[in-house]
Design an enzyme around this catalytic site. Sequence first.
Site, short mmCIF file in Angstrom:
data_model
loop_
_atom_site.label_atom_id
_atom_site.label_comp_id
_atom_site.label_asym_id
_atom_site.label_seq_id
_atom_site.Cartn_x
_atom_site.Cartn_y
_atom_site.Cartn_z
N GLY A 11 0.80 -1.22 0.00
CA GLY A 11 0.00 0.00 0.00
C GLY A 11 0.83 1.27 0.00
O GLY A 11 0.42 2.29 -0.56
N ASN A 12 2.04 1.23 0.60
CA ASN A 12 2.88 2.43 0.67
C ASN A 12 3.40 2.83 -0.70
O ASN A 12 3.90 3.94 -0.89
CB ASN A 12 4.05 2.21 1.64
CG ASN A 12 4.94 1.05 1.22
OD1 ASN A 12 4.46 -0.01 0.84
ND2 ASN A 12 6.24 1.23 1.30
N LYS A 128 -12.51 -9.58 7.92
CA LYS A 128 -11.82 -8.46 7.29
C LYS A 128 -12.68 -7.19 7.37
O LYS A 128 -13.71 -7.09 6.72
CB LYS A 128 -11.54 -8.79 5.82
CG LYS A 128 -10.79 -7.72 5.06
CD LYS A 128 -9.36 -7.61 5.51
CE LYS A 128 -8.57 -6.65 4.62
NZ LYS A 128 -7.19 -6.49 5.08
N LYS A 210 -4.01 -9.77 -1.19
CA LYS A 210 -3.32 -9.57 -2.48
C LYS A 210 -2.01 -10.35 -2.56
O LYS A 210 -1.57 -10.70 -3.66
CB LYS A 210 -3.09 -8.08 -2.73
CG LYS A 210 -2.27 -7.33 -1.72
CD LYS A 210 -0.81 -7.22 -2.09
CE LYS A 210 -0.07 -6.41 -1.04
NZ LYS A 210 1.40 -6.55 -1.15
N LYS A 272 2.45 -12.26 4.01
CA LYS A 272 3.56 -12.16 3.06
C LYS A 272 4.50 -13.36 3.20
O LYS A 272 4.93 -13.95 2.20
CB LYS A 272 4.32 -10.84 3.30
CG LYS A 272 3.49 -9.61 2.99
CD LYS A 272 4.18 -8.34 3.44
CE LYS A 272 3.39 -7.10 3.01
NZ LYS A 272 1.96 -7.14 3.37
#
Length: 310
Positions: A11-12, A128, A210, A272
Amino acid sequence: MRKRIVVALGGNAILTKDPSAESQQLALKQTAEKLAPLVEQGHELIISHGNGPQVGNLLLQQSAADSPENPALPLDTCVAMTQGSIGYWLQQALRDALEKRGIEKDVMTLLTQVVVSKDDPAFDHPTKPVGPFLTEDEKNQRSEQETYVEDSGRGWRKVVPSPKPIRVTEAHLIEKLVDLGVITIATGGGGLPVIEDHGVVTGVEAVIDKDFASEKLAEQINADLLIILTAVDHAFTNFNQPNQEKINKVSVEELKQYIKENHFSPGSMLPKVEAAIKFAEHSNRTKKAIITSLDNIEEILTKQVGTHVY
């Protein structure tokens, strides 16, 4: 040696504190400048990205304008809208960055559906949070079919399922585009979650992680490398503790032990790491996943930067 690389943007790489379109476009221009060297080095590039803040803001707008004459759109449609908007900005930014380097490359954003199972346990346990904070009265006026949880004293938020991806439906098209030399932006926001039932495809109110979607795509298109970009240069054990240690080269078995020891936060680094493990397990010894920051991307294939998972 040319490699086929799936890059999952955090997102960054898209959003700073300013959520305006102009600010996000500027962030993506800076991101594109850092991705361009991979193309310059001759590699095949497939880019995925998150969309959490963007889809949250869009849900706020939908909620504010909701009326019988202008009903709010469902979550899967909002994911599609943010796939389009972020892809549009990134597509422009990449073309500009490549043109500066004298590189002629087509860039294409592909609206991407991801199949999930209707029997995924996540559908029975939505976790979520999405959309705006509501008062208890506002929450009580919403549909009884929706699930809400109180979020840290800030109000009530709708929660949706986060099922695991089974298959990226457009993976064969993405592979053809890559074979044609097209830089492809796909599985934005984890992809559009759909279920298949006797050949009929239906969108569902859910959010796919994602990183898991990017890993599934990397598997399907036979990528050589999965790069998962985040805000830190490495994964760490004992993160933010006095005995914090960065993880450099690591085996799947070691990482699984670190997971058992609760070294990774479920809301940030854990998915991740799990995605990196999954890709390494489905690949041969010449393939790997790397977790690192965007700042390291140019040197990622020439130096030992980030966390390399084998």
